[in-house]
Design an enzyme around this catalytic site. Structure first.
Site, PDB file in Angstrom:
ATOM      1  N   ASN A 101       0.878  -1.168   0.000  1.00  0.00           N
ATOM      2  CA  ASN A 101       0.000   0.000   0.000  1.00  0.00           C
ATOM      3  C   ASN A 101       0.916   1.218   0.000  1.00  0.00           C
ATOM      4  O   ASN A 101       1.480   1.569   1.037  1.00  0.00           O
ATOM      5  CB  ASN A 101      -0.876  -0.063   1.257  1.00  0.00           C
ATOM      6  CG  ASN A 101      -1.798   1.123   1.388  1.00  0.00           C
ATOM      7  OD1 ASN A 101      -1.727   2.081   0.595  1.00  0.00           O
ATOM      8  ND2 ASN A 101      -2.654   1.095   2.390  1.00  0.00           N
ATOM      9  N   HIS A 157     -11.827   3.872  -1.129  1.00  0.00           N
ATOM     10  CA  HIS A 157     -11.780   3.029   0.087  1.00  0.00           C
ATOM     11  C   HIS A 157     -12.424   1.665  -0.153  1.00  0.00           C
ATOM     12  O   HIS A 157     -12.882   0.999   0.781  1.00  0.00           O
ATOM     13  CB  HIS A 157     -12.470   3.709   1.298  1.00  0.00           C
ATOM     14  CG  HIS A 157     -11.745   4.907   1.825  1.00  0.00           C
ATOM     15  ND1 HIS A 157     -12.371   6.083   2.176  1.00  0.00           N
ATOM     16  CD2 HIS A 157     -10.420   5.122   2.052  1.00  0.00           C
ATOM     17  CE1 HIS A 157     -11.474   6.959   2.599  1.00  0.00           C
ATOM     18  NE2 HIS A 157     -10.279   6.401   2.526  1.00  0.00           N
ATOM     19  N   GLU A 201      -7.252  -3.752   4.912  1.00  0.00           N
ATOM     20  CA  GLU A 201      -7.193  -3.682   3.443  1.00  0.00           C
ATOM     21  C   GLU A 201      -6.206  -4.696   2.879  1.00  0.00           C
ATOM     22  O   GLU A 201      -6.398  -5.217   1.783  1.00  0.00           O
ATOM     23  CB  GLU A 201      -6.804  -2.255   3.024  1.00  0.00           C
ATOM     24  CG  GLU A 201      -7.941  -1.273   3.242  1.00  0.00           C
ATOM     25  CD  GLU A 201      -7.495   0.133   3.579  1.00  0.00           C
ATOM     26  OE1 GLU A 201      -6.605   0.289   4.453  1.00  0.00           O
ATOM     27  OE2 GLU A 201      -8.030   1.075   2.982  1.00  0.00           O
TER      28      GLU A 201
END
Ligand code: ADP
Length: 401
Positions: free
Chosen positions: A9, A188, A388
């Site tokens: 990320n 998101h 995530e």
């Protein structure tokens, strides 16, 4: 042989990662086994590499001098991370790497194997997310040069919202803009997908019903989930829309931007800096974008308490919009840094959502319990930590299957 998946990320100056063990019988839906996670911060200035194992034991904590910045800023950290992963894995084989990519545009509506053509198509979406897309793609580009044999998968923040009906994707602009891809996308999505999967396992009634998921961290948005699918969300064309955030303005009358351009003579880049970096909690309070600092100062600083009031007020307004899109509400889930930890903000929001049937259990809220509504609340309110990286692991396994 045991394998592993690396989830990445990348932000503009940080590269967060999580490494997962994949057992031979694992499927994309199996529970994830995290071997390690961490981040390289301060890329381009003073990189700091930290990693912990699943029990929280520190595996590495090192800083070093940055090489030259610029477009190659991620080559250094990516190579350092891969070297560390190689040493740390021992006999375990890396089967693939997944990247959080901010924007998939109209076409990338599911995770995709990264090829040079895919990378070029994703780079072409930079005008849609100029501050975030180049940073999302830099590690993939670096890794393709270092390890062309290693499968890489792009996992999109926008893709989860492709189920939004056309009316929720539309903007009331001349049709030519929609044809150019200028429409509402939402973001998101990796977080919302994780929460939707959790609800399926832990709260089938909410998974089958109408739920607002509130991802409230330094960036913040709401997602209206019907039967586990996104039907509306508060971020739109860009990550500026919707809720008030740490440093971003959220929903704003476009007339204000015209005023900045015409009356103040600001250039596009200056307007961008105001809206992305100098607004939100930081801009209004004048002191901080961190909720912990703001709570500590609120009693003595009227600008801080005004910023907190607006944060809650805007959340409740946007929640009302999501409830209207859902035509009712069965559940509300808080997640991300503020959503998971800030009982004061959650209590203020829930007090203003009583008209929708929300009843807060104050003790459960203060304790950060998973269910924080009372048993007679018609809306069940939960706190679920997001993950995530676990969604990225799932996407990599789906793509490589
Ligand atoms: P991101 O991943 O986008 O950087 P996070 O989801 O980690 O954001 O959220 C970061 C924000 O969460 C911080 O800016 C802070 O305002 C808030 N936060 C983190 N921990 C707490 C806490 N214990 N109490 C209140 N707010 C918190």
């Amino acid at each position: 042989m045991t394998k592993a998946v690396l989830a990445l990320n990348a932000g503009s100056s940080s590269l967060k990662f999580a490494l997962f063990r994949i057992d031979p019988t694992d499927t994309p839906a199996s529970p994830s086994h995290r071997i390690a996670s961490g981040e390289v911060e301060g890329i381009g200035t003073h990189p700091h590499f930290r990693a912990k194992d699943a029990s929280g034991k520190v595996l590495i904590d090192e800083s070093w001098d940055a090489h030259a910045g610029g477009p190659d800023a991620h080559h250094g950290p990516m190579a350092t991370l891969m070297e560390w992963v190689g040493e740390h894995l021992g006999g375990v084989e890396l089967m693939g790497v997944g990247h959080r990519v901010v924007h998939g545009g109209p076409d990338f509506i599911r995770p995709v194997r990264i090829t040079p053509d895919v990378l070029a198509a994703l780079s072409a979406l930079t005008p849609f997310a100029p501050l975030h897309q180049p940073g999302s793609l830099a590690p993939a580009r670096a890794l393709m040069a270092q390890r062309p044999d290693l499968p890489q998968v792009a996992c999109f923040d926008t893709a989860f919202h492709h189920t939004m009906p056309a009316v929720a994707q539309a903007q009331a602009l001349p049709r030519s803009y929609a044809e150019k891809g200028v429409r509402r996308y939402g973001f998101h999505g990796l977080s919302y997908e994780y929460i939707a999967n959790c609800l399926r396992e832990r709260a089938p009634r909410l998974a089958a019903g109408r739920c607002i998921v509130a991802h409230v961290g330094s960036g913040a948005s709401l997602c209206a989930l019907r039967e586990g699918h996104s039907i509306d969300t508060t971020m739109g064309f860009s990550v500026l829309d919707g809720l008030m955030m740490g440093t971003r303005c959220g929903h704003l009358d476009p007339g204000v931007i015209l005023y900045m351009l015409k009356e103040e003579g600001l250039g596009a880049a200056e307007v961008e800096t105001v809206l992305y970096h100098h607004s939100g909690l930081l801009g209004m309070s004048g002191v901080s974008n961190d909720m912990r600092d703001l709570h500590a100062r609120a009693a003595h600083d009227p600008a801080v308490s005004a910023a907190l009031d607006l944060f809650v007020y805007r959340f409740v307004q946007e929640a009302g919009m999501m409830a209207a899109s859902l035509q009712g509400l069965d559940g509300l889930v808080f997640t991300a840094g503020i959503g998971e930890n800030d009982a004061i903000v959650r209590a203020a929001i829930c007090a203003r959502l009583q008209w929708l049937g929300v009843r807060l259990d104050e003790a459960a809220n203060t304790a950060n319990s998973e269910i924080i509504s009372t048993s007679d609340s018609t809306v069940e309110v939960r706190v679920i930590p997001t993950d995530e990286e676990t969604t990225i692991r799932r996407h990599v396994m789906m793509c490589l299957a």
